[in-house]
Design a protein around this motif. Structure first.
Motif, PDB file in Angstrom:
ATOM      1  N   GLY A  20       0.781  -1.228   0.000  1.00 45.15           N
ATOM      2  CA  GLY A  20       0.000   0.000   0.000  1.00 45.15           C
ATOM      3  C   GLY A  20       0.810   1.275   0.000  1.00 45.15           C
ATOM      4  N   THR A  21       2.149   1.167   0.185  1.00 42.90           N
ATOM      5  CA  THR A  21       2.982   2.365   0.183  1.00 42.90           C
ATOM      6  C   THR A  21       3.244   2.826  -1.240  1.00 42.90           C
ATOM      7  OG1 THR A  21       4.991   1.018   0.198  1.00 42.90           O
ATOM      8  CG2 THR A  21       4.075   1.709   2.352  1.00 42.90           C
ATOM      9  N   SER A  22       3.361   4.126  -1.392  1.00 43.64           N
ATOM     10  CA  SER A  22       3.586   4.715  -2.704  1.00 43.64           C
ATOM     11  C   SER A  22       4.976   5.344  -2.734  1.00 43.64           C
ATOM     12  CB  SER A  22       2.524   5.767  -3.019  1.00 43.64           C
ATOM     13  OG  SER A  22       2.776   6.391  -4.262  1.00 43.64           O
ATOM     14  N   THR A  23       5.744   5.071  -3.784  1.00 43.22           N
ATOM     15  CA  THR A  23       7.096   5.619  -3.937  1.00 43.22           C
ATOM     16  C   THR A  23       7.213   6.282  -5.298  1.00 43.22           C
ATOM     17  OG1 THR A  23       7.896   3.497  -4.799  1.00 43.22           O
ATOM     18  CG2 THR A  23       8.127   3.893  -2.420  1.00 43.22           C
ATOM     19  N   ARG A  24       7.993   7.329  -5.334  1.00 43.46           N
ATOM     20  CA  ARG A  24       8.291   7.994  -6.599  1.00 43.46           C
ATOM     21  C   ARG A  24       9.355   7.196  -7.347  1.00 43.46           C
ATOM     22  NH1 ARG A  24       5.507  11.815  -8.957  1.00 43.46           N
ATOM     23  NH2 ARG A  24       7.363  13.039  -9.520  1.00 43.46           N
ATOM     24  N   SER A  25       9.186   7.061  -8.638  1.00 42.29           N
ATOM     25  CA  SER A  25      10.145   6.289  -9.423  1.00 42.29           C
ATOM     26  C   SER A  25      10.050   6.699 -10.881  1.00 42.29           C
ATOM     27  CB  SER A  25       9.879   4.788  -9.276  1.00 42.29           C
ATOM     28  OG  SER A  25       8.604   4.470  -9.790  1.00 42.29           O
ATOM     29  N   LEU A  26      11.021   6.240 -11.657  1.00 43.58           N
ATOM     30  CA  LEU A  26      11.039   6.472 -13.103  1.00 43.58           C
ATOM     31  C   LEU A  26      10.268   5.351 -13.785  1.00 43.58           C
ATOM     32  CD1 LEU A  26      12.296   8.210 -15.440  1.00 43.58           C
ATOM     33  CD2 LEU A  26      14.094   6.481 -15.548  1.00 43.58           C
ATOM     34  N   VAL A  27       9.369   5.700 -14.704  1.00 45.97           N
ATOM     35  CA  VAL A  27       8.605   4.709 -15.441  1.00 45.97           C
ATOM     36  C   VAL A  27       8.847   4.931 -16.936  1.00 45.97           C
ATOM     37  CG1 VAL A  27       6.537   6.169 -15.429  1.00 45.97           C
ATOM     38  CG2 VAL A  27       6.317   3.724 -15.860  1.00 45.97           C
ATOM     39  N   LEU A  28       9.030   3.837 -17.654  1.00 49.15           N
ATOM     40  CA  LEU A  28       9.185   3.843 -19.111  1.00 49.15           C
ATOM     41  C   LEU A  28       7.923   3.223 -19.683  1.00 49.15           C
ATOM     42  CD1 LEU A  28      12.847   2.491 -19.173  1.00 49.15           C
ATOM     43  CD2 LEU A  28      12.124   4.874 -19.211  1.00 49.15           C
ATOM     44  N   ASN A  29       7.090   4.043 -20.319  1.00 49.96           N
ATOM     45  CA  ASN A  29       5.826   3.520 -20.814  1.00 49.96           C
ATOM     46  C   ASN A  29       5.719   3.749 -22.314  1.00 49.96           C
ATOM     47  OD1 ASN A  29       5.066   6.265 -21.078  1.00 49.96           O
ATOM     48  ND2 ASN A  29       4.350   6.294 -18.965  1.00 49.96           N
ATOM     49  N   GLY A  30       4.897   2.927 -22.940  1.00 47.77           N
ATOM     50  CA  GLY A  30       4.708   2.972 -24.387  1.00 47.77           C
ATOM     51  C   GLY A  30       4.445   1.569 -24.893  1.00 47.77           C
ATOM     52  N   THR A  31       5.070   1.180 -25.978  1.00 46.15           N
ATOM     53  CA  THR A  31       4.871  -0.140 -26.554  1.00 46.15           C
ATOM     54  C   THR A  31       6.209  -0.757 -26.902  1.00 46.15           C
ATOM     55  OG1 THR A  31       4.709   0.710 -28.830  1.00 46.15           O
ATOM     56  CG2 THR A  31       2.660   0.535 -27.557  1.00 46.15           C
TER      57      THR A  31
ATOM     58  N   VAL B 169       3.108  -1.450 -22.608  1.00 51.64           N
ATOM     59  CA  VAL B 169       3.721  -1.891 -21.352  1.00 51.64           C
ATOM     60  C   VAL B 169       4.126  -0.680 -20.519  1.00 51.64           C
ATOM     61  CG1 VAL B 169       4.574  -4.065 -22.302  1.00 51.64           C
ATOM     62  CG2 VAL B 169       6.013  -2.021 -22.387  1.00 51.64           C
ATOM     63  N   ASP B 170       4.301  -0.907 -19.219  1.00 45.81           N
ATOM     64  CA  ASP B 170       4.898   0.043 -18.272  1.00 45.81           C
ATOM     65  C   ASP B 170       6.060  -0.660 -17.601  1.00 45.81           C
ATOM     66  OD1 ASP B 170       1.864   1.704 -17.081  1.00 45.81           O
ATOM     67  OD2 ASP B 170       3.059   1.932 -18.912  1.00 45.81           O
ATOM     68  N   ILE B 171       7.218   0.008 -17.533  1.00 45.92           N
ATOM     69  CA  ILE B 171       8.401  -0.559 -16.878  1.00 45.92           C
ATOM     70  C   ILE B 171       8.820   0.409 -15.779  1.00 45.92           C
ATOM     71  CG2 ILE B 171      10.770  -1.345 -17.176  1.00 45.92           C
ATOM     72  CD1 ILE B 171      10.095  -1.852 -20.127  1.00 45.92           C
ATOM     73  N   TYR B 172       8.667  -0.024 -14.519  1.00 43.83           N
ATOM     74  CA  TYR B 172       9.036   0.796 -13.370  1.00 43.83           C
ATOM     75  C   TYR B 172      10.442   0.419 -12.900  1.00 43.83           C
ATOM     76  CZ  TYR B 172       4.103   2.097 -12.986  1.00 43.83           C
ATOM     77  OH  TYR B 172       2.848   2.569 -13.228  1.00 43.83           O
TER      78      TYR B 172
ATOM     79  N   GLN C 214      17.782  -4.250  -7.312  1.00 44.87           N
ATOM     80  CA  GLN C 214      16.450  -4.842  -7.477  1.00 44.87           C
ATOM     81  C   GLN C 214      16.046  -4.772  -8.945  1.00 44.87           C
ATOM     82  OE1 GLN C 214      13.522  -2.998  -5.008  1.00 44.87           O
ATOM     83  NE2 GLN C 214      11.801  -4.140  -5.864  1.00 44.87           N
ATOM     84  N   PRO C 215      15.474  -5.829  -9.516  1.00 42.99           N
ATOM     85  CA  PRO C 215      15.134  -5.821 -10.942  1.00 42.99           C
ATOM     86  C   PRO C 215      13.980  -4.870 -11.230  1.00 42.99           C
ATOM     87  CG  PRO C 215      14.268  -7.786  -9.897  1.00 42.99           C
ATOM     88  CD  PRO C 215      15.132  -7.109  -8.871  1.00 42.99           C
ATOM     89  N   PRO C 216      13.841  -4.435 -12.475  1.00 39.88           N
ATOM     90  CA  PRO C 216      12.699  -3.600 -12.848  1.00 39.88           C
ATOM     91  C   PRO C 216      11.391  -4.375 -12.742  1.00 39.88           C
ATOM     92  CG  PRO C 216      13.939  -4.251 -14.784  1.00 39.88           C
ATOM     93  CD  PRO C 216      14.739  -4.689 -13.611  1.00 39.88           C
ATOM     94  N   ILE C 217      10.281  -3.625 -12.671  1.00 41.04           N
ATOM     95  CA  ILE C 217       8.941  -4.219 -12.567  1.00 41.04           C
ATOM     96  C   ILE C 217       8.164  -3.827 -13.818  1.00 41.04           C
ATOM     97  CG2 ILE C 217       6.841  -4.341 -11.191  1.00 41.04           C
ATOM     98  CD1 ILE C 217       8.526  -3.416  -8.789  1.00 41.04           C
ATOM     99  N   ALA C 218       7.705  -4.821 -14.567  1.00 42.64           N
ATOM    100  CA  ALA C 218       7.035  -4.571 -15.845  1.00 42.64           C
ATOM    101  C   ALA C 218       5.578  -5.009 -15.771  1.00 42.64           C
ATOM    102  CB  ALA C 218       7.755  -5.310 -16.972  1.00 42.64           C
ATOM    103  N   PHE C 219       4.700  -4.215 -16.439  1.00 40.21           N
ATOM    104  CA  PHE C 219       3.273  -4.520 -16.522  1.00 40.21           C
ATOM    105  C   PHE C 219       2.833  -4.443 -17.978  1.00 40.21           C
ATOM    106  CE2 PHE C 219       1.816  -4.584 -12.138  1.00 40.21           C
ATOM    107  CZ  PHE C 219       2.844  -3.928 -11.467  1.00 40.21           C
ATOM    108  N   VAL C 220       1.943  -5.338 -18.364  1.00 34.25           N
ATOM    109  CA  VAL C 220       1.238  -5.221 -19.645  1.00 34.25           C
ATOM    110  C   VAL C 220      -0.015  -4.403 -19.385  1.00 34.25           C
ATOM    111  CG1 VAL C 220       0.029  -6.467 -21.452  1.00 34.25           C
ATOM    112  CG2 VAL C 220       2.148  -7.385 -20.527  1.00 34.25           C
ATOM    113  N   ARG C 221      -0.214  -3.307 -20.158  1.00 31.59           N
ATOM    114  CA  ARG C 221      -1.356  -2.401 -19.962  1.00 31.59           C
ATOM    115  C   ARG C 221      -2.279  -2.473 -21.178  1.00 31.59           C
ATOM    116  NH1 ARG C 221      -1.430  -1.495 -14.610  1.00 31.59           N
ATOM    117  NH2 ARG C 221       0.449  -0.420 -13.841  1.00 31.59           N
ATOM    118  N   PRO C 222      -3.238  -3.408 -21.185  1.00 27.89           N
ATOM    119  CA  PRO C 222      -4.101  -3.523 -22.365  1.00 27.89           C
ATOM    120  C   PRO C 222      -5.004  -2.305 -22.515  1.00 27.89           C
ATOM    121  CG  PRO C 222      -4.907  -4.898 -20.577  1.00 27.89           C
ATOM    122  CD  PRO C 222      -3.585  -4.356 -20.123  1.00 27.89           C
TER     123      PRO C 222
END
Length: 445
Positions: free
Chosen positions: A51-62, A76-79, A87-95
């Motif tokens: 539930g904690t929120s942190t500021r970070s760099l995100v790479l979004n697009g396709t 995709v979004d890559i945090y 720590q490895p990056p965290i990636a999400f598929v954003r349909p």
């Protein structure tokens, strides 16, 4: 060179990253690569599982993928977490709204989070974002993560909008993907490919095939997709050719450098050898000159020109005689040294023969007689040290037997437990004896 978008975004995140230079370098390399050229960087907030929120760099697009011979793009979004690259990056598929995440996908969860071996085995010194996206693209090409939602019946078809561009998502505007319902066989990823065309320029263009009312619109979109794919292929081939030429230049440079170094080294060795010979010749000439000067008497005074030739002849004969006398003396000295050397060789051979005879008649001394303790404490330490080393050997061979499956794990654990307990007592006893001997030495000082 750093990407300007990454530099601007990092400037909005002061103190977030422990290694900002690594974050900037990896992100810039990804945005400038063929795989990540449709991504962009921005500063955003990332809500973690607690539930904690942190500021970070995100790479979004396709990112692009190749499916059944065609190139398609997945949003995709890559945090990058604050501990990146530890720590490895965290990636999400954003349909998008007309797409759903494939249920039971091996590498993508229902919320869009990407799980794959490259992230699981992440190492900060050898892994990077470019290779991560390349692996993600290959995995998606083998098993696409999204499919089209079942089309709802529309009252009337509407003309397609060919200028609709899906803008980048921000974490505040995104909502978790809905749980996908079982889709019929027709709702496979190939249907998505029929609805979403290839990225042109950096946007994600799409249209609803069911709402198309003219064949010309389909042909126009297909032509745009083909042109975009051809442009991507041309750029990829140009990059490959440039990389190949750069590699060839480096190889030629290295070969030329090694060849020049070998030639210079050979000339250096030859010059050193020639200088060594010249110095030896110079030493011999200096020695001969000194000998001639010592052997030649002072020049007699010459009364007239008629005696010059006679005097020169006499001087030459005296010089030759002096050289003969010197060489004869040197010969006698060398013969004396030769006789001494022969005598020394004979003495050494006699000593070696005597040593061999003595070795044959001498009995081998036991190792127990070589190590003789001086007191009772030393004798105890000797026995305990031998027992400690024997236990080490036994543990080593137990591990080897377990490795070769010669004994069971249960037998191995029992034996190891018994031996380590005994070894602990032996080492404790050794430590106690050492303390006693140390106190005895202190008392005698």
């Amino acid at each position: 060179m750093n990407h300007p978008e990454v530099s601007r975004s990092i400037s909005k995140l002061p103190g977030v990253y422990r290694d900002p230079s690594r974050v900037i370098r990896d992100s810039s390399n990804l945005l400038k690569s063929t795989t990540g050229r449709h991504l962009k960087a921005e500063a955003s907030s990332f809500v973690q599982n607690d539930g904690t929120s942190t500021r970070s760099l995100v790479l979004n697009g396709t990112i692009s993928m190749n499916y059944r011979g065609n190139t398609y793009h997945i949003p995709v979004d890559i945090y990058l977490p604050p501990n990146y690259p530890i720590q490895p990056p965290i990636a999400f598929v954003r349909p998008v709204s007309t797409m759903m995440i494939k249920e039971g996908h091996r590498h993508v969860a229902a919320d869009g989070m990407v799980y794959m071996p490259y992230l699981h085995s992440w190492r900060s010194h050898s892994h990077n974002l470019v290779d991560m996206c390349h692996n993600m693209s290959n995995i998606f090409g083998r098993d696409p993560p999204v499919f089209a939602k079942p089309a709802a019946p529309a009252p009337a078809p509407t003309p397609p909008s060919y200028n609709s561009v899906f803008s980048s998502f921000t974490p505040a505007a995104r909502t978790p993907a809905p749980s996908p319902a079982p889709a019929p066989a027709s709702s496979t990823f190939s249907n998505v490919m029929n609805k979403f065309s290839t990225v042109t320029g950096g946007g994600f263009m799409g249209y609803d095939k069911a709402s198309t009312d003219t064949q010309s619109a389909e042909e126009k979109l297909a032509a745009e997709a083909k042109a975009a794919n051809e442009a991507v292929e041309i750029a990829r081939r140009a990059d490959e050719k440039e990389a190949q030429e750069e590699k060839l230049k480096m190889e030629l440079k290295m070969r030329l450098t090694h060849k020049i170094a070998d030639i210079l080294q050979s000339y250096k060795d030859l010059a050193e050898l020639q200088m060594k010979h010249d110095l030896q010749d110079k030493a011999l000439l200096d020695k001969a000159r000194d000998f001639v000067q010592k052997a030649s008497p002072s020049q007699p005074e010459i009364g007239d020109d008629e005696n010059i030739e006679v005097v020169n002849t006499i001087d030459s004969n005296k010089a030759v005689m002096g050289q003969i006398a010197y060489l004869t003396q040197r010969k006698e000295e060398l013969e004396g040294h030769h006789i001494e050397l022969d005598q020394g060789i004979e003495t050494l051979e006699a000593f070696i023969d005597a040593a061999k005879e003595e070795q044959k008649t001498k009995k081998e001394v036991s190792v127990d007689h070589l190590a003789v303790p001086s007191d009772i404490h030393s004798a105890q330490m000797l026995v305990l040290s031998a027992e400690n080393q024997a236990i080490n050997d036994a543990l080593y061979f137990l591990d080897k037997a377990l490795e070769k499956s010669e004994i069971s794990l249960e037998d191995h654990l029992k034996a190891v437990r018994k031996l380590t307990k005994k070894q602990f007592l032996v080492r404790a006893h050794l430590l106690k004896i050492g303390q006693v001997k140390a106190s005895e030495r202190m008392s005698t000082m």
